[in-house]
Enzyme design. Structure first.
Site, short mmCIF file in Angstrom:
data_model
loop_
_atom_site.label_atom_id
_atom_site.label_comp_id
_atom_site.label_asym_id
_atom_site.label_seq_id
_atom_site.Cartn_x
_atom_site.Cartn_y
_atom_site.Cartn_z
N GLU A 1 0.89 -1.26 0.06
CA GLU A 1 0.05 0.08 0.11
C GLU A 1 0.95 1.32 0.02
O GLU A 1 0.52 2.48 -0.57
CB GLU A 1 -0.83 -0.16 1.23
CG GLU A 1 -1.89 -1.27 0.89
CD GLU A 1 -2.77 -1.30 2.25
OE1 GLU A 1 -4.08 -1.30 1.95
OE2 GLU A 1 -2.43 -1.53 3.43
N GLU B 1 -3.54 -9.69 3.39
CA GLU B 1 -4.25 -9.33 4.52
C GLU B 1 -5.40 -10.32 5.06
O GLU B 1 -5.66 -10.65 6.10
CB GLU B 1 -4.88 -7.91 4.79
CG GLU B 1 -3.86 -6.84 4.99
CD GLU B 1 -3.20 -6.35 3.72
OE1 GLU B 1 -2.62 -5.27 3.65
OE2 GLU B 1 -3.22 -6.82 2.55
#
Length: 255
Positions: A109, A129
């Site tokens: 990210e 995740e």
């Protein structure tokens, strides 16, 4: 406080290196605070024109420090900047990611929050995740679908699988592929290619590209016009024209 983000200058470029190699540069609160401070310096200092973000020890970043998160329940956020002091409010000046090794979860990210990406051929990217019962809430689910086809973004997020740099380059997520160990040098070289241009124009161009993605076609020029008027009225614009006519390099003032 230890130096978990090493900062140095290369002429007009601010190089920021995550420096926690024993944890593959996992993001803790110290890294977040120090990176936020470095990004503030980047935007505040008129002698700096853009930044390069990289990681120490052969890896970019393995994401949020899950051990710290498990112990405290707190994510390494900084005010309105979000994860690592970057993801929710990137700097106004361009930022280049120089990626070696792994860029995973929050580390991926961070890459998505950058404007340009240089990666080693053996670098690996991923948003794993869901494998830990989490979601990529610092831009992975928001930025990735805007950069690649819907089904590919959905696959990356829902499987949590890793992808080689070659694949991300083919999808348009990596600007330049280089040999292992050369990502930082190539990113700095790219940074200098940008830095020779008018700083006011570069900053305005980044703002326009990032802000205009969802503008309606019938509105876009009316919205753009007041946001770029200062560039055409600037001393830099006149200097650029003079330098062209006089066949010399321009001397930018950033105003």
């Amino acid at each position: 406080m230890s130096h978990m983000v090493e900062v140095r200058r290369d002429e007009y470029v601010l190089i920021m290196q995550l420096n926690r190699p024993q944890a593959r540069n996992a993001i803790n609160q110290e890294i977040a605070q120090q990176l936020a401070a470095a990004l503030d310096e980047l935007d505040a200092d008129p002698s700096l024109r853009l930044g390069v973000l990289t990681g120490a020890g052969g890896h970019f970043c393995s994401g949020m420090d899950l051990k710290e998160f498990a112990a405290t329940g707190k994510r390494p956020y900084v005010g309105d900047r979000g994860l690592a002091g970057l993801c929710e409010r990137p700097p106004a000046k361009p930022l280049i990611a120089a990626v070696e090794g792994y860029a995973l979860a929050g580390g991926c990210e961070l890459v998505l929050a950058c404007d340009l990406v240089v990666a080693a051929r053996d670098a690996r990217f991923g948003l794993p995740e869901v494998k830990r019962g989490l979601v990529p809430g610092s831009g992975g689910m928001l930025r990735l679908p805007a950069r690649i086809p819907y089904h590919m973004a959905m696959e990356a997020v829902l499987t949590g699988d890793l992808y080689e740099a070659e694949r991300w380059h083919a999808l348009g997520l990596v600007n330049r592929l280089v040999e292992p160990g050369q990502a930082l040098a190539a990113a700095v070289q790219l940074a200098h290619q940008v830095a020779v241009n008018g700083p006011l124009a570069v900053r305005a161009a980044k703002a326009m590209i990032t802000q205009s993605r969802n503008w309606r076609p019938e509105d876009m020029f009316d919205l753009q016009r007041p946001r770029i008027a200062h560039v055409f009225a600037s001393e830099d614009a006149r200097e650029g024209a003079r330098a062209f006519a006089e066949k010399r390099a321009p001397v930018w003032q950033g105003k």
